[in-house]
Design a protein around this motif. Structure first.
Motif, PDB file in Angstrom:
ATOM      1  N   LEU A  19       0.814  -1.222   0.000  1.00 18.42           N
ATOM      2  CA  LEU A  19       0.000   0.000   0.000  1.00 18.42           C
ATOM      3  C   LEU A  19       0.846   1.271   0.000  1.00 18.42           C
ATOM      4  O   LEU A  19       0.309   2.366   0.030  1.00 18.42           O
ATOM      5  N   TYR A  20       2.140   1.114  -0.034  1.00 19.94           N
ATOM      6  CA  TYR A  20       3.111   2.208  -0.015  1.00 19.94           C
ATOM      7  C   TYR A  20       2.906   3.115   1.204  1.00 19.94           C
ATOM      8  O   TYR A  20       2.967   4.337   1.120  1.00 19.94           O
ATOM      9  N   LEU A  21       2.659   2.488   2.326  1.00 23.78           N
ATOM     10  CA  LEU A  21       2.627   3.179   3.611  1.00 23.78           C
ATOM     11  C   LEU A  21       3.997   2.950   4.242  1.00 23.78           C
ATOM     12  O   LEU A  21       4.181   2.082   5.098  1.00 23.78           O
ATOM     13  N   LYS A  22       4.943   3.724   3.764  1.00 25.75           N
ATOM     14  CA  LYS A  22       6.356   3.493   4.071  1.00 25.75           C
ATOM     15  C   LYS A  22       6.661   3.474   5.569  1.00 25.75           C
ATOM     16  O   LYS A  22       7.403   2.626   6.047  1.00 25.75           O
ATOM     17  N   GLY A  23       6.077   4.402   6.319  1.00 29.44           N
ATOM     18  CA  GLY A  23       6.326   4.448   7.760  1.00 29.44           C
ATOM     19  C   GLY A  23       5.753   3.240   8.481  1.00 29.44           C
ATOM     20  O   GLY A  23       6.380   2.681   9.382  1.00 29.44           O
ATOM     21  N   PHE A  24       4.552   2.837   8.080  1.00 32.26           N
ATOM     22  CA  PHE A  24       3.941   1.646   8.684  1.00 32.26           C
ATOM     23  C   PHE A  24       4.768   0.406   8.330  1.00 32.26           C
ATOM     24  O   PHE A  24       4.938  -0.492   9.150  1.00 32.26           O
ATOM     25  N   TYR A  25       5.285   0.381   7.092  1.00 31.89           N
ATOM     26  CA  TYR A  25       6.164  -0.713   6.668  1.00 31.89           C
ATOM     27  C   TYR A  25       7.411  -0.766   7.558  1.00 31.89           C
ATOM     28  O   TYR A  25       7.768  -1.830   8.068  1.00 31.89           O
ATOM     29  N   LYS A  26       8.056   0.383   7.765  1.00 33.88           N
ATOM     30  CA  LYS A  26       9.273   0.419   8.589  1.00 33.88           C
ATOM     31  C   LYS A  26       8.977   0.018  10.027  1.00 33.88           C
ATOM     32  O   LYS A  26       9.775  -0.671  10.665  1.00 33.88           O
ATOM     33  N   TRP A  27       7.834   0.430  10.549  1.00 32.60           N
ATOM     34  CA  TRP A  27       7.411   0.072  11.907  1.00 32.60           C
ATOM     35  C   TRP A  27       7.260  -1.439  12.013  1.00 32.60           C
ATOM     36  O   TRP A  27       7.781  -2.062  12.944  1.00 32.60           O
ATOM     37  N   HIS A  73      -4.592  -7.587  -7.549  1.00 27.38           N
ATOM     38  CA  HIS A  73      -4.796  -6.213  -7.988  1.00 27.38           C
ATOM     39  C   HIS A  73      -3.489  -5.446  -7.833  1.00 27.38           C
ATOM     40  O   HIS A  73      -2.642  -5.791  -7.019  1.00 27.38           O
ATOM     41  N   SER A  74      -3.370  -4.401  -8.577  1.00 28.50           N
ATOM     42  CA  SER A  74      -2.218  -3.521  -8.465  1.00 28.50           C
ATOM     43  C   SER A  74      -2.435  -2.566  -7.294  1.00 28.50           C
ATOM     44  O   SER A  74      -3.577  -2.187  -6.998  1.00 28.50           O
ATOM     45  N   ALA A  75      -1.358  -2.166  -6.665  1.00 32.66           N
ATOM     46  CA  ALA A  75      -1.458  -1.169  -5.598  1.00 32.66           C
ATOM     47  C   ALA A  75      -2.011   0.144  -6.147  1.00 32.66           C
ATOM     48  O   ALA A  75      -2.642   0.908  -5.415  1.00 32.66           O
TER      49      ALA A  75
END
Length: 163
Positions: A19-27, A73-75
């Motif tokens: 979902l390109y939620l970069k901060g949530f990904y890093k968390w 599906h694509s993001a």
């Protein structure tokens, strides 16, 4: 239990990356690294003390956090509403999962003794701290009804916190 945690946080990491939620990904990458470290510590401790076998298997009790609607599906097809709904659902599942883990550690600690009990109590404490931080995050997001702009601002904050 720890292997389930590794699997669960892997799913969340994949979801937030998609979902390109970069901060949530890093968390979640940080949480995944902690779970993996705990798993390796427990395996080492158990092998050394109990001469356990090398197999460690997941329990098939890891909740699914990636919605079926996003599969195949694509993001790029995910709307801001999809992202908000998915984030809300995944954080709720995450909270429920950690509540279950905390109860399991508490029950294990009641039966354990000595160093075993100390390790389990430390893991329980870590889970309780994680639950508290997660609840604070959920309350922040609820206060804005999972507003897209607020989600992005929170994601940016998480990027700064988990570099």
């Amino acid at each position: 239990q720890e292997l389930d945690g590794v699997m669960f946080h892997t799913y969340l990491t994949d979801l937030f990356d998609f979902l390109y939620l970069k901060g949530f990904y890093k968390w979640q990458k940080h949480q995944l690294d902690e779970e993996l470290c705990n798993l390796n510590y427990i395996k080492h401790y158990a092998f050394k003390k109990y001469h356990m076998f090398l197999t460690v298997e997941p329990s098939d009790d890891v909740p699914e956090v990636i919605p079926a609607a996003l599969m195949n599906h694509s993001a790029l097809e995910a709307t801001s509403s999809d992202i908000a709904t998915t984030l809300k659902s995944s954080l709720t599942t995450y909270w429920e999962y950690e509540q279950k883990v905390a109860k399991e550690y508490k029950a294990l600690a009641e039966e354990a003794e000595g160093t075993d009990k100390d390790i389990i109590c430390e893991l329980h404490k870590e889970v309780c701290e994680e639950i508290t931080k997660l609840e604070q995050m959920i309350m922040k997001l609820q206060s804005t009804n999972y507003n897209s702009l607020h989600i992005q601002l929170l994601s940016n904050e998480l990027c700064e916190k988990f570099k």
